[in-house]
Design a protein around this motif. Structure first.
Motif, PDB file in Angstrom:
ATOM      1  N   THR A  38     -10.843 -50.991  25.776  1.00 54.39           N
ATOM      2  CA  THR A  38     -12.020 -49.987  26.073  1.00 54.39           C
ATOM      3  C   THR A  38     -11.373 -48.953  25.750  1.00 54.39           C
ATOM      4  O   THR A  38     -11.947 -47.812  25.136  1.00 54.39           O
ATOM      5  CB  THR A  38     -12.804 -50.148  27.442  1.00 54.39           C
ATOM      6  OG1 THR A  38     -13.106 -51.471  27.594  1.00 54.39           O
ATOM      7  CG2 THR A  38     -13.778 -49.075  27.904  1.00 54.39           C
ATOM      8  N   VAL A  39     -10.271 -48.439  26.257  1.00 52.06           N
ATOM      9  CA  VAL A  39      -9.397 -46.976  26.084  1.00 52.06           C
ATOM     10  C   VAL A  39      -9.324 -47.070  24.599  1.00 52.06           C
ATOM     11  O   VAL A  39      -9.354 -45.902  23.784  1.00 52.06           O
ATOM     12  CB  VAL A  39      -8.078 -46.993  26.879  1.00 52.06           C
ATOM     13  CG1 VAL A  39      -7.452 -45.848  26.444  1.00 52.06           C
ATOM     14  CG2 VAL A  39      -8.338 -47.151  28.234  1.00 52.06           C
ATOM     15  N   GLY A  40      -8.839 -48.144  23.858  1.00 55.31           N
ATOM     16  CA  GLY A  40      -8.388 -48.089  22.436  1.00 55.31           C
ATOM     17  C   GLY A  40      -9.919 -47.771  21.661  1.00 55.31           C
ATOM     18  O   GLY A  40      -9.865 -47.164  20.686  1.00 55.31           O
ATOM     19  N   ILE A  66     -12.757 -40.056  30.302  1.00 57.40           N
ATOM     20  CA  ILE A  66     -13.537 -41.161  30.523  1.00 57.40           C
ATOM     21  C   ILE A  66     -13.094 -41.708  31.938  1.00 57.40           C
ATOM     22  O   ILE A  66     -12.187 -41.491  32.563  1.00 57.40           O
ATOM     23  CB  ILE A  66     -13.060 -42.246  29.435  1.00 57.40           C
ATOM     24  CG1 ILE A  66     -11.217 -42.254  29.622  1.00 57.40           C
ATOM     25  CG2 ILE A  66     -13.566 -41.752  28.311  1.00 57.40           C
ATOM     26  CD1 ILE A  66     -10.754 -43.423  28.727  1.00 57.40           C
ATOM     27  N   ARG A  67     -14.331 -42.714  32.406  1.00 54.43           N
ATOM     28  CA  ARG A  67     -14.217 -43.813  33.322  1.00 54.43           C
ATOM     29  C   ARG A  67     -14.355 -45.067  32.890  1.00 54.43           C
ATOM     30  O   ARG A  67     -14.916 -45.210  31.981  1.00 54.43           O
ATOM     31  CB  ARG A  67     -15.322 -43.520  34.048  1.00 54.43           C
ATOM     32  CG  ARG A  67     -15.228 -42.458  35.480  1.00 54.43           C
ATOM     33  CD  ARG A  67     -16.462 -42.848  36.363  1.00 54.43           C
ATOM     34  NE  ARG A  67     -16.389 -44.305  37.097  1.00 54.43           N
ATOM     35  CZ  ARG A  67     -15.883 -44.140  38.403  1.00 54.43           C
ATOM     36  NH1 ARG A  67     -15.831 -43.073  38.850  1.00 54.43           N
ATOM     37  NH2 ARG A  67     -15.860 -45.456  39.079  1.00 54.43           N
ATOM     38  N   ASN A  82     -17.517 -45.026  30.714  1.00 53.83           N
ATOM     39  CA  ASN A  82     -18.627 -44.030  30.944  1.00 53.83           C
ATOM     40  C   ASN A  82     -19.852 -44.611  31.278  1.00 53.83           C
ATOM     41  O   ASN A  82     -20.975 -43.972  30.865  1.00 53.83           O
ATOM     42  CB  ASN A  82     -18.716 -42.715  30.054  1.00 53.83           C
ATOM     43  CG  ASN A  82     -17.285 -41.820  30.197  1.00 53.83           C
ATOM     44  OD1 ASN A  82     -16.371 -42.076  31.196  1.00 53.83           O
ATOM     45  ND2 ASN A  82     -17.004 -41.421  29.006  1.00 53.83           N
ATOM     46  N   GLY A  83     -19.875 -45.641  32.000  1.00 55.67           N
ATOM     47  CA  GLY A  83     -21.113 -46.318  32.406  1.00 55.67           C
ATOM     48  C   GLY A  83     -21.874 -47.364  31.366  1.00 55.67           C
ATOM     49  O   GLY A  83     -23.095 -47.938  31.744  1.00 55.67           O
ATOM     50  N   LYS A  84     -21.478 -47.193  30.109  1.00 64.55           N
ATOM     51  CA  LYS A  84     -21.823 -48.122  29.110  1.00 64.55           C
ATOM     52  C   LYS A  84     -21.195 -49.290  28.760  1.00 64.55           C
ATOM     53  O   LYS A  84     -19.835 -49.139  28.648  1.00 64.55           O
ATOM     54  CB  LYS A  84     -22.052 -46.959  27.642  1.00 64.55           C
ATOM     55  CG  LYS A  84     -22.908 -47.293  26.673  1.00 64.55           C
ATOM     56  CD  LYS A  84     -23.008 -46.558  25.862  1.00 64.55           C
ATOM     57  CE  LYS A  84     -23.557 -47.094  24.211  1.00 64.55           C
ATOM     58  NZ  LYS A  84     -22.868 -46.411  23.304  1.00 64.55           N
TER      59      LYS A  84
END
Ligand code: DC
Length: 233
Positions: A38-40, A66-67, A82-84
């Motif tokens: 997800t970070v990538g 980001i979260r 971010n919630g997605k």
């Protein structure tokens, strides 16, 4: 609380096997690779190259935007950016290379640490990744290092990606897997390696059911915990 740590290189079947074991033991499955993916994914979205995603000065500023959360619904894990929910978009081979790149940066690892530890502290878990037995849950009751030959792993990964409808080439899957494993196992921080007290299982010649049985036997030997009978699941 029981914690089962499953580490090892890509394509050894950690995800498929761990998911099934979670079902049979009635515990939570945590796929930590999805966090790095997800970070990538976000690094790529921001226009970074894979090479730049290995540089802390490039990636660290992005972390404050980001979260990354793990949620469980529909019986499976979903990682939210971010919630997605990004779904299978984080499974693309290109994102594998980005995930490996960002995972070599210590600030990224720190950023994702609490999320992983919180889940392990509050649930019975089987957690898969690269550093679960060495860093994330060093006191896990069961630690397995699951590995297989390059060819066996590439074949499985190729089949998996094809089944997801992705147009991948076998030779490319093989070379990217080798490149990524080398980077993941030789990096300075939290390299992918067996914990001192890990049981190493090479499943090159195992069927899925044989791999599951080998791990369940290790779990039973170490903890006395047995799987539910298959018909009860
Ligand atoms: O397990 P995976 O293939 O989805 O992981 C993608 C990348 O994330 C992997 O190449 C290295 C990194 N990773 C990590 O460094 N530590 C983990 N616990 C899990 C994954």
């Amino acid at each position: 609380m029981i914690a089962i740590a499953i580490d090892g290189p890509g394509g050894a079947g950690k995800t498929t096997i761990s998911k099934e074991i979670a079902k049979r033991l009635g515990i939570v499955y945590v796929d930590t690779g999805a966090l790095y993916r997800t970070v990538g994914f976000y690094a790529k979205e921001c226009g970074l190259s894979v090479e730049d995603s290995k540089k802390s000065e490039k990636i660290v500023p992005l972390l404050s935007d980001i979260r990354v959360d793990i949620n469980y619904y529909g019986g499976t894990q979903h990682v939210l950016l971010n919630g997605k929910d990004l779904g299978d978009r984080i499974r693309e081979p290109e994102i594998s290379m980005y995930a490996s790149a960002v995972s070599s940066v210590s600030e990224v690892r720190d950023f994702l640490l609490d999320t992983q530890r919180n889940i392990a502290e509050n649930n019975d878990v089987i957690m898969d990744g690269r550093d679960i037995g060495t860093v994330i849950i060093p006191d896990a009751e069961v630690k397995i290092f699951l590995t297989a030959s390059d060819e066996a792993r590439a074949k499985r990964r190729y089949k998996e990606l094809r089944e997801k409808g992705m147009d991948v080439d076998y030779e490319q899957v093989l070379s990217e897997l080798i490149e990524r494993d080398l980077a993941d196992s030789q990096r300075d921080i939290a390299p992918c390696k067996p914990a001192k007290d890990a049981v190493v299982i090479d499943n090159s010649d195992f069927s899925l059911e044989e791999s599951i049985a080998a791990i369940l036997k290790t779990v039973e030997d170490k903890t006395g915990v047995r799987a539910l009978e298959k018909q009860d699941v």
